[in-house]
Design a protein around this motif. Structure first.
Motif, PDB file in Angstrom:
ATOM      1  N   ARG A 190       0.846  -1.181   0.000  1.00 21.45           N
ATOM      2  CA  ARG A 190       0.000   0.000   0.000  1.00 21.45           C
ATOM      3  C   ARG A 190       0.883   1.232   0.000  1.00 21.45           C
ATOM      4  NH1 ARG A 190      -0.950   3.816   3.515  1.00 21.45           N
ATOM      5  NH2 ARG A 190      -2.937   4.909   3.643  1.00 21.45           N
ATOM      6  N   ALA A 191       0.518   2.246  -0.771  1.00 17.02           N
ATOM      7  CA  ALA A 191       1.287   3.490  -0.822  1.00 17.02           C
ATOM      8  C   ALA A 191       0.331   4.674  -0.874  1.00 17.02           C
ATOM      9  CB  ALA A 191       2.213   3.503  -2.035  1.00 17.02           C
ATOM     10  N   ASP A 192       0.889   5.870  -0.677  1.00 14.52           N
ATOM     11  CA  ASP A 192       0.079   7.086  -0.739  1.00 14.52           C
ATOM     12  C   ASP A 192      -0.640   7.175  -2.090  1.00 14.52           C
ATOM     13  OD1 ASP A 192       1.031   7.862   1.785  1.00 14.52           O
ATOM     14  OD2 ASP A 192       2.826   8.750   0.882  1.00 14.52           O
ATOM     15  N   TYR A 193       0.098   6.825  -3.140  1.00 16.98           N
ATOM     16  CA  TYR A 193      -0.494   6.783  -4.479  1.00 16.98           C
ATOM     17  C   TYR A 193       0.086   5.604  -5.242  1.00 16.98           C
ATOM     18  CZ  TYR A 193      -2.491  11.443  -3.906  1.00 16.98           C
ATOM     19  OH  TYR A 193      -3.227  12.506  -3.463  1.00 16.98           O
TER      20      TYR A 193
ATOM     21  N   LYS B 257      -5.290   6.834  -5.041  1.00 18.01           N
ATOM     22  CA  LYS B 257      -4.879   7.295  -3.718  1.00 18.01           C
ATOM     23  C   LYS B 257      -5.058   6.163  -2.712  1.00 18.01           C
ATOM     24  CE  LYS B 257      -5.390  11.139  -0.477  1.00 18.01           C
ATOM     25  NZ  LYS B 257      -6.084  12.417  -0.190  1.00 18.01           N
ATOM     26  N   ASN B 258      -4.022   5.982  -1.862  1.00 19.70           N
ATOM     27  CA  ASN B 258      -4.022   4.895  -0.879  1.00 19.70           C
ATOM     28  C   ASN B 258      -4.292   3.547  -1.547  1.00 19.70           C
ATOM     29  OD1 ASN B 258      -3.572   6.645   1.355  1.00 19.70           O
ATOM     30  ND2 ASN B 258      -5.744   7.188   1.355  1.00 19.70           N
TER      31      ASN B 258
ATOM     32  N   ILE C   6      -3.504  -0.231  -3.301  1.00 18.27           N
ATOM     33  CA  ILE C   6      -2.797  -1.449  -2.914  1.00 18.27           C
ATOM     34  C   ILE C   6      -2.494  -2.257  -4.174  1.00 18.27           C
ATOM     35  CG2 ILE C   6      -2.960  -3.653  -1.677  1.00 18.27           C
ATOM     36  CD1 ILE C   6      -4.789  -2.278   0.332  1.00 18.27           C
TER      37      ILE C   6
ATOM     38  N   ASP D  89      -8.411  -0.120  -4.680  1.00 18.96           N
ATOM     39  CA  ASP D  89      -8.648   1.095  -3.901  1.00 18.96           C
ATOM     40  C   ASP D  89      -9.733   0.850  -2.855  1.00 18.96           C
ATOM     41  OD1 ASP D  89     -10.836   0.873  -5.493  1.00 18.96           O
ATOM     42  OD2 ASP D  89     -10.775   2.919  -6.286  1.00 18.96           O
TER      43      ASP D  89
ATOM     44  N   PRO E  52     -11.068   0.338   0.625  1.00 17.35           N
ATOM     45  CA  PRO E  52     -10.583   0.602   1.995  1.00 17.35           C
ATOM     46  C   PRO E  52     -10.540  -0.645   2.863  1.00 17.35           C
ATOM     47  CG  PRO E  52     -12.174   2.266   1.315  1.00 17.35           C
ATOM     48  CD  PRO E  52     -12.210   1.188   0.273  1.00 17.35           C
TER      49      PRO E  52
ATOM     50  N   HIS F 234      -7.179  -2.458   3.259  1.00  9.01           N
ATOM     51  CA  HIS F 234      -6.075  -1.829   3.983  1.00  9.01           C
ATOM     52  C   HIS F 234      -5.789  -2.515   5.314  1.00  9.01           C
ATOM     53  CE1 HIS F 234      -6.674   2.260   1.749  1.00  9.01           C
ATOM     54  NE2 HIS F 234      -6.490   1.239   0.943  1.00  9.01           N
TER      55      HIS F 234
ATOM     56  N   LYS G 286       2.653  -1.395   4.403  1.00  8.60           N
ATOM     57  CA  LYS G 286       2.305   0.017   4.226  1.00  8.60           C
ATOM     58  C   LYS G 286       3.560   0.840   3.986  1.00  8.60           C
ATOM     59  CE  LYS G 286      -1.921  -0.349   6.995  1.00  8.60           C
ATOM     60  NZ  LYS G 286      -1.880  -1.822   7.026  1.00  8.60           N
TER      61      LYS G 286
ATOM     62  N   ASP H 255       5.323   4.706   2.362  1.00  8.32           N
ATOM     63  CA  ASP H 255       5.119   6.119   2.064  1.00  8.32           C
ATOM     64  C   ASP H 255       5.707   6.435   0.692  1.00  8.32           C
ATOM     65  OD1 ASP H 255       3.967   6.622   4.568  1.00  8.32           O
ATOM     66  OD2 ASP H 255       5.934   6.896   5.495  1.00  8.32           O
TER      67      ASP H 255
END
Length: 390
Positions: A5-8, A18-19, A21, A35, A37, A40, A47, A49
Motif C-alpha cells: 500500500r502506498a500514498d499513491y 490514492k491509498n 494497494i 482502492d 478501503p 487496507h 504500508k 510512504d
C-alpha cells in the motif's frame, strides 16, 4: 503473494489511485490494483510512504562506455566530447566488461527493467544474456564516407549475429556520421526485416544543424581532425533531421535521441512523412555535454511517443531514470508526475515492443514494481529516491 500500500499507486494505463494497494505473486506478476478501503486492514499488506509505479524503461544507454565514468570533461560541447570518446576507444576488455557488469547491476537496483542499448562491439553480449533486465541492442553503424558504406554495413550484420537471439537491430549513429549510401543500406535492411527498431542520435548541438544547412561549424573541423576528405558533401539548406528523415524506414519505429536543438519546424516537418517517430530525452547527458536542454514544451501533445534515457556513464554521473525525471521536473515545473512516469514506463515499453508485459500495472503483467520515496503528494522532490519492490 505480496501486497503493498502506498500514498499513491500509478497504474499508468489508468488514473493514480490514492491509498492504493498492489498485489503481486512470487514471480512479480500483477494480481490486482485495489482502492478498496477494506483491503487496507488485511495483515499481509505492507504500508509504504510514497508512490508505487511500474519498473522503469531506459530507452537509450551505452553500456559498453561505462568504463569512461568521470573520464571526459563536462560542458566542453559535442565536438570535444566526440574527440574525448575516441581517445578512450582502446581501453582493455577487462576494464570495459567489469564496468559494464557493474552498470548493469546498478541499473537493475535503481528500478530499471528494460534497456535500449547502443553497441559498437560484442563485449556486452554475455552481460545482457545473463542480465535480470530485458535488453534490445542497437548495433550502431558509423561512416560518413560513401565508399565505405558496404564494408561498414557488412560488419554491422556480422556484429548483429553475435547478439542474436537476443533482441537486436542495425541502426545509424547520427546524421553527421552516416553517409546517404549507408543510410540507404540500413533502410533496405529495416524494410525487409521484422523488429529492426531504429535509434538515431539527433540534433545534439547547434553545429550539427550548421553543418547540414551551410557546411560550416565544428563538424567541418572535426572531419579535418580525423583526416577525412568530405569535399563530396554539399550543404542541404535545411536542418539535419529534415535532411535525413526521408532516408529512414517507414516500416520500423524510429527513436530520435537527445533532440537538444530540434525546433518546431523540425517537429512539423516529420508530420509530412509516414514515419513512426518516437522522441527520447536524456537530460543528464545534455547538461553534461552541452550545458543545455531540449525545448521540451515544443514536443508536448504533438502526437509522438516520448521516452526517457540515461545515455552513458561517459556523459552522465548515474544511470538512473528517476534522476532524469527529477532533472526534467526541476527545469520544466509544468511537467506533472503522471506524465513523467508514463514517459519512464509505458511509453518506453511501447517503443521496445514489450508493452504486453512491461510498462503498466495491469493484472497479468510482470512490469517490475518501484516505490518512489520522499514525495510531496503527487509531486517528486529533490530528495525522492527509488526502491525496487519486485
Amino acid at each position: 503473494m505480496k501486497s503493498f500500500r502506498a500514498d499513491y499507486v500509478f497504474p499508468v494505463y489508468a488514473d493514480p489511485v490514492k491509498n492504493g494497494i498492489v498485489t503481486v505473486d512470487d514471480t512479480g506478476k500483477i494480481i490486482s490494483v485495489s482502492d478498496n478501503p477494506a483491503d487496507h486492514h488485511t495483515p499481509h499488506v505492507e504500508k509504504l510512504d510514497g508512490i508505487i509505479c511500474p519498473g522503469f524503461i531506459n530507452t537509450h544507454c551505452h553500456l559498453e562506455l561505462s568504463h569512461l565514468k568521470d573520464k571526459i570533461a563536462r560542458g566542453t560541447g559535442m565536438i570535444d566530447f566526440i574527440k574525448g570518446i575516441q581517445g578512450f576507444r582502446h581501453a582493455s576488455e577487462t576494464d570495459i566488461i567489469a564496468a559494464a557488469t557493474q552498470a548493469d547491476a546498478d541499473m537493475y537496483n535503481r528500478g530499471i527493467v528494460a534497456v535500449g542499448d547502443i553497441s559498437n562491439n560484442a563485449l556486452t553480449a554475455s552481460i545482457k544474456a545473463g542480465s535480470k533486465m530485458y535488453y534490445h541492442t542497437f548495433v550502431e553503424t558509423f561512416s560518413f564516407l560513401p565508399e565505405r558504406a558496404q564494408e561498414v554495413f557488412d560488419k554491422a550484420v556480422d556484429l548483429l549475429a553475435q547478439f542474436r537471439p537476443q533482441p537486436s537491430s542495425i541502426t545509424p549513429h547520427a546524421p553527421y556520421s552516416v553517409s546517404k549510401e549507408l543510410f540507404r543500406l540500413i533502410k533496405n535492411y529495416a524494410d525487409t526485416h521484422d523488429d529492426n527498431l531504429l535509434s538515431i542520435h539527433n540534433q545534439e548541438c547547434d553545429d550539427e544543424n550548421k553543418f547540414y544547412r551551410y557546411k560550416l561549424g565544428g563538424f567541418v573541423d572535426l572531419y579535418q581532425f580525423f583526416g577525412m576528405d568530405i569535399s563530396f558533401f554539399k550543404p542541404q539548406a535545411r536542418n539535419s533531421l529534415q535532411s535525413v528523415l526521408p532516408l529512414l524506414s517507414s516500416k520500423q519505429p524510429i527513436l530520435m535521441v537527445h533532440n537538444t536543438c530540434t525546433n518546431l519546424k523540425d517537429i512539423y516537418f516529420i508530420k509530412r512523412f509516414d514515419k513512426k517517430i518516437n522522441w527520447c530525452f536524456c537530460p543528464g547527458a545534455n547538461l553534461y555535454i552541452e550545458k543545455r536542454l531540449p525545448k521540451i514544451d515544443l514536443f508536448l501533445d504533438q502526437g509522438n511517443n516520448i521516452t526517457l534515457g540515461t545515455d552513458s556513464l561517459a556523459s552522465n554521473g548515474i544511470l538512473c531514470i528517476l534522476t532524469e525525471m527529477l532533472t526534467l521536473q526541476q527545469n520544466f515545473p509544468a511537467l506533472d508526475t503522471g506524465r513523467l512516469i508514463k514517459w519512464a514506463t509505458l511509453n518506453g515499453a511501447k517503443f521496445l515492443g514489450i508493452d504486453k508485459d512491461k510498462g503498466s500495472l495491469e493484472p497479468g503483467k510482470t512490469p517490475g514494481l518501484n516505490l518512489i520515496t520522499n514525495t510531496d503528494g503527487l509531486k517528486l522532490t529533490e530528495n525522492s529516491k527509488v526502491v525496487k519492490l519486485a
